[in-house]
Scaffold this active site. Structure first.
Site, mmCIF file in Angstrom:
data_model
loop_
_atom_site.group_PDB
_atom_site.id
_atom_site.type_symbol
_atom_site.label_atom_id
_atom_site.label_comp_id
_atom_site.label_asym_id
_atom_site.label_seq_id
_atom_site.Cartn_x
_atom_site.Cartn_y
_atom_site.Cartn_z
ATOM 1 N N ASP A 66 7.766 -98.035 37.142
ATOM 2 C CA ASP A 66 8.603 -97.104 36.382
ATOM 3 C C ASP A 66 7.700 -96.299 35.446
ATOM 4 O O ASP A 66 7.006 -96.868 34.602
ATOM 5 C CB ASP A 66 9.645 -97.890 35.592
ATOM 6 C CG ASP A 66 10.522 -96.984 34.755
ATOM 7 O OD1 ASP A 66 11.103 -96.054 35.320
ATOM 8 O OD2 ASP A 66 10.603 -97.200 33.532
ATOM 9 N N THR A 99 11.204 -90.201 35.891
ATOM 10 C CA THR A 99 10.194 -90.229 34.814
ATOM 11 C C THR A 99 8.802 -89.920 35.356
ATOM 12 O O THR A 99 8.033 -89.209 34.729
ATOM 13 C CB THR A 99 10.187 -91.595 34.115
ATOM 14 O OG1 THR A 99 10.133 -92.615 35.102
ATOM 15 C CG2 THR A 99 11.413 -91.802 33.281
ATOM 16 N N ASP A 397 17.640 -97.973 35.775
ATOM 17 C CA ASP A 397 17.493 -96.605 36.273
ATOM 18 C C ASP A 397 18.678 -96.233 37.175
ATOM 19 O O ASP A 397 19.243 -95.142 37.067
ATOM 20 C CB ASP A 397 16.189 -96.467 37.075
ATOM 21 C CG ASP A 397 14.962 -96.420 36.164
ATOM 22 O OD1 ASP A 397 15.149 -96.616 34.962
ATOM 23 O OD2 ASP A 397 13.848 -96.201 36.663
#
Length: 560
Positions: A66, A99, A397
Site C-alpha cells: 500500500d 495512493t 482500501d
C-alpha cells in the site's frame, strides 16, 4: 592615483550554519528526490505488484504494498519529497485507493519536464500547461464515465462487488477476491446510507486458521475483557436480552482512594465499611430492577459485583474499550448511562442473540441479529501477524472504494484504460495550441502513460509492444481497452472484463498529482535551519516526576 572604493560591510541575515540552496540546481535536486521515492513505489503497482518488507527502529517488521503505508513507514526527511508523502496520505484518507498511482503520476510529470527546466523554460509556463491539461483530463473523465442505476439493487450490488475486487486485485489477498469482495460489500451495506461512517466497521484480528475462516458479524464482536472468577458461573448466551451500557465503576472504592479516616471505636470503622458495601449493593440492585441481562461498562466491574451478577444469571463485562462500547450502542440501541439510578426502558438496548464464543485462541462476545444495527465487525483470521495486518489494510482500501461508489455511482474502466484515453485526448488538443504550452501538454499526456506501462513491467510483459497495441485501439475509438496481465494478447476491453473503479479515484489522483508537481516546480530556494538537523529531545519533565511515578498507588501521602 585613483581612490579605492569604500569597503562594503558584510550583512549577516541568517543564523550561522544555515544551509541555503537556490536556483535551477535546487529545483532539479527536488525533482530527483521525488523520482527516488517513485522508484521505490513503482514495483508495487498493479495486480502483479511486489510487496515491501519494512523493519522499523524497534525491529518490528511490516509487509505491505500500500503506497500510503510504505511512505508513512519510510520516515522521509527530504522537504520536497515529503510533498509526495502528503498527497499519498490525502488520497488514502479521501478515496482509500490509488495512493501508488498518485505518487507515480506526480513524479512522472516532473520527470517529463525536467529537460525543459534545464533548457531554461520558465516553471510558470509549465505550471500553466499542467493546470490546463488537468482541467481537460477531468472534463474528459466526466464525459465518458458510466453512471450505474441505483434503483436496481441487484445490479448496484454487482457494481460494488466489481469495484471491491478491482481494488483487491493488486493486494496480498487477490487469490480470495470473491470471498473478501462479498464481505466488504455486505459490511458497507450494513452502515447508515446517509452517513457511511467507515469507523463503525470494527476489525478484530485473530491469529491462526486460514483466510477463509474470516467472518463478518452483522452486529458487534469484541474480545472478552478481564474478568474475575465469578464470571465463569455467568450464562454465556441469551435470546432477546436487554442490554445496559454503563460508564460506572462497580467495585469497592476503599482499595484505591487516598483517604484518611480517624476512628475512635471499632464500631465506627465497621460503619464505614458497611456504608461502602451499602453503596455498591444499592447500585447493583438498581441495575437488576431494570431487567437487563447483559451489563457492559467502560470502567472496571469488581469481583463482588461479578459474583453478585452470576448468582442472578446476568452476564457482565467491565473495562470494555470505548469504541467497542460505542458500536454496541449503535447496534443494539439505548444509550451509555453514567449513573445507576433512574434507568428507564428506553435507555436499554436489545439484540436477537448474544453469545460468548471461542474464535481461534481467544474468546469473543458477539451481539448478532440486531434490528437497529448500523454497524458490523470483521473478524480476520490468518497465519502470521504481519499477514493479518496487510489483510486489514487491503480491506480498508476496498471499503473506502465501495463507500465512494455507493455515494456516487460513476465508474470508469481500470487497468490503465482511462489514463490512455485521457492521454490521447490531451495530445489531440495540444496539437491545436501554438507555443510552449503545446510541449508541456504533450509531456502531461506522456506522463499519464506511466500507469499502464508500469503495470506491464511489473507483470513481466513487453510494455513497448502492449503500449503500441493500446495506442492503436484508442486511436480507433476503443476507449475502454487496457492492460490484461493474464491473457495471451496482453490487452482487453476492461469495461467488459469488469475491471471497474469509481471515477472519483481517478479525478482525485490527477488533481493531487498536478497540484504536487506544480508546488515542487514553484520552489526555487530551500533554507534549512541548523537546529532542524538535531534530534528534538522534547520538553523536560518537571523535577520529582520519576519519584512520584515509582511511588505505590493508593498508599496516600507520607505523614510529616
Amino acid at each position: 592615483m585613483q581612490r579605492g572604493l569604500p569597503m562594503q560591510p558584510t550583512v549577516v541575515l541568517l543564523k550561522e550554519g544555515t544551509d541555503t540552496s537556490q536556483g535551477k540546481p535546487q529545483l532539479l535536486s527536488n525533482i530527483s528526490a521525488c523520482l527516488a521515492i517513485a522508484e521505490t513505489l513503482a514495483s508495487t503497482l498493479g495486480p502483479r505488484g511486489m510487496d515491501k518488507l519494512i523493519v522499523n527502529e524497534r525491529g518490528e517488521a511490516q509487509i505491505t504494498n500500500d503506497g500510503a503505508t510504505i511512505l508513512k513507514l519510510l520516515d522521509i526527511v527530504h522537504p520536497a519529497a515529503r510533498t509526495l508523502v502528503d498527497i499519498a496520505r490525502a488520497q488514502d484518507a479521501e478515496v482509500g485507493d490509488g495512493t501508488t498511482s498518485v505518487v507515480l503520476l506526480a513524479a512522472r510529470l516532473l520527470k517529463e519536464v525536467r529537460n525543459y527546466i534545464e533548457e531554461g523554460v520558465s516553471p510558470h509556463i509549465i505550471m500553466k500547461g499542467f493546470r490546463k491539461a488537468s482541467e481537460l483530463a477531468i472534463e474528459h473523465i466526466k464525459s465518458v464515465q458510466i453512471t450505474v442505476d441505483k434503483s436496481d439493487p441487484e445490479q448496484f450490488r454487482s457494481l460494488l462487488l466489481k469495484c471491491a475486487s478491482t481494488s483487491m486485485s493488486s493486494k496480498l489477498i487477490h487469490s480470495e477476491k470473491p470471498f473478501f469482495s462479498n464481505m466488504v460489500v455486505e459490511a458497507v451495506q450494513c452502515l447508515d446510507e446517509e452517513d457511511l461512517n467507515e469507523n463503525l466497521i470494527g476489525v478484530k484480528k485473530v491469529p491462526g486458521g486460514g483466510m477463509q475462516d474470516s467472518l463478518l458479524v452483522r452486529g458487534v464482536a469484541f474480545k472478552k475483557t478481564f474478568t474475575y472468577a465469578g464470571a465463569e458461573q455467568q450464562p454465556k448466551s441469551f435470546r432477546n436480552p436487554l442490554i445496559l451500557s454503563l460508564n460506572v465503576e462497580l467495585e469497592l472504592k476503599a482499595e484505591k482512594d487516598n483517604a484518611e479516616v480517624r476512628v475512635e471505636h471499632v464500631s465506627d470503622y465497621q460503619a464505614i465499611v458497611d456504608a461502602e458495601w451499602e453503596i455498591i449493593y444499592r447500585k447493583l440492585e438498581a441495575i437488576e430492577k431494570t431487567g437487563a441481562k447483559v451489563v457492559l461498562s467502560k470502567l472496571p466491574i469488581g469481583d463482588l459485583a461479578t459474583q453478585w451478577f452470576a448468582d442472578r444469571d446476568i452476564f457482565c463485562a467491565g473495562r470494555v474499550p470505548a469504541d467497542d462500547l460505542q458500536r454496541v450502542v449503535q447496534a443494539v440501541g439505548g444509550s451509555i448511562q453514567s449513573t445507576c439510578s433512574d434507568i428507564k426502558r428506553e435507555h436499554l438496548g436489545t439484540c436477537g442473540f448474544f453469545e460468548e464464543k471461542q474464535i481461534g485462541g481467544e474468546r469473543y462476545n458477539l451481539f448478532t441479529e440486531c434490528t437497529k444495527a448500523k454497524t458490523c465487525t470483521l473478524v480476520l483470521r490468518g497465519g502470521a501477524e504481519q499477514f493479518i495486518e496487510e489483510v486489514e489494510r487491503s480491506l480498508h482500501d476496498a471499503i473506502m472504494v465501495v463507500k465512494r461508489a455507493v455515494k456516487n455511482g460513476d465508474i470508469v474502466a481500470g487497468g490503465g484504460a482511462i489514463e490512455l484515453d485521457i492521454a490521447s485526448r490531451i495530445r489531440q488538443h495540444a496539437l491545436s495550441i501554438p507555443g510552449k504550452l503545446q510541449m508541456v501538454m504533450i509531456a502531461f499526456a506522456k506522463a499519464l502513460e506511466v500507469i499502464p506501462r508500469q503495470i506491464c513491467d511489473n507483470a513481466g510483459l513487453d510494455s513497448t509492444d502492449i503500449m503500441n497495441k493500446l495506442r492503436v485501439k484508442h486511436a480507433n475509438g476503443e476507449k475502454w481497452y487496457g492492460v490484461d496481465v493474464d491473457g495471451p494478447e496482453g490487452i482487453r476491453n476492461n469495461l467488459d472484463a469488469f475491471v471497474w473503479e469509481p471515477s472519483l479515484v481517478k479525478v482525485n489522483a490527477i488533481n493531487s498529482a498536478t497540484e504536487a508537481a506544480c508546488l515542487i516546480l514553484s520552489v526555487d530556494e530551500t533554507v534549512r535551519a541548523p537546529q532542524s538537523e538535531a534530534q528534538n529531545p522534547g520538553p523536560r519533565a518537571p523535577p520529582g516526576t520519576a519519584q512520584r511515578a515509582l511511588r505505590g498507588r493508593g498508599r496516600g501521602m507520607p505523614r510529616r
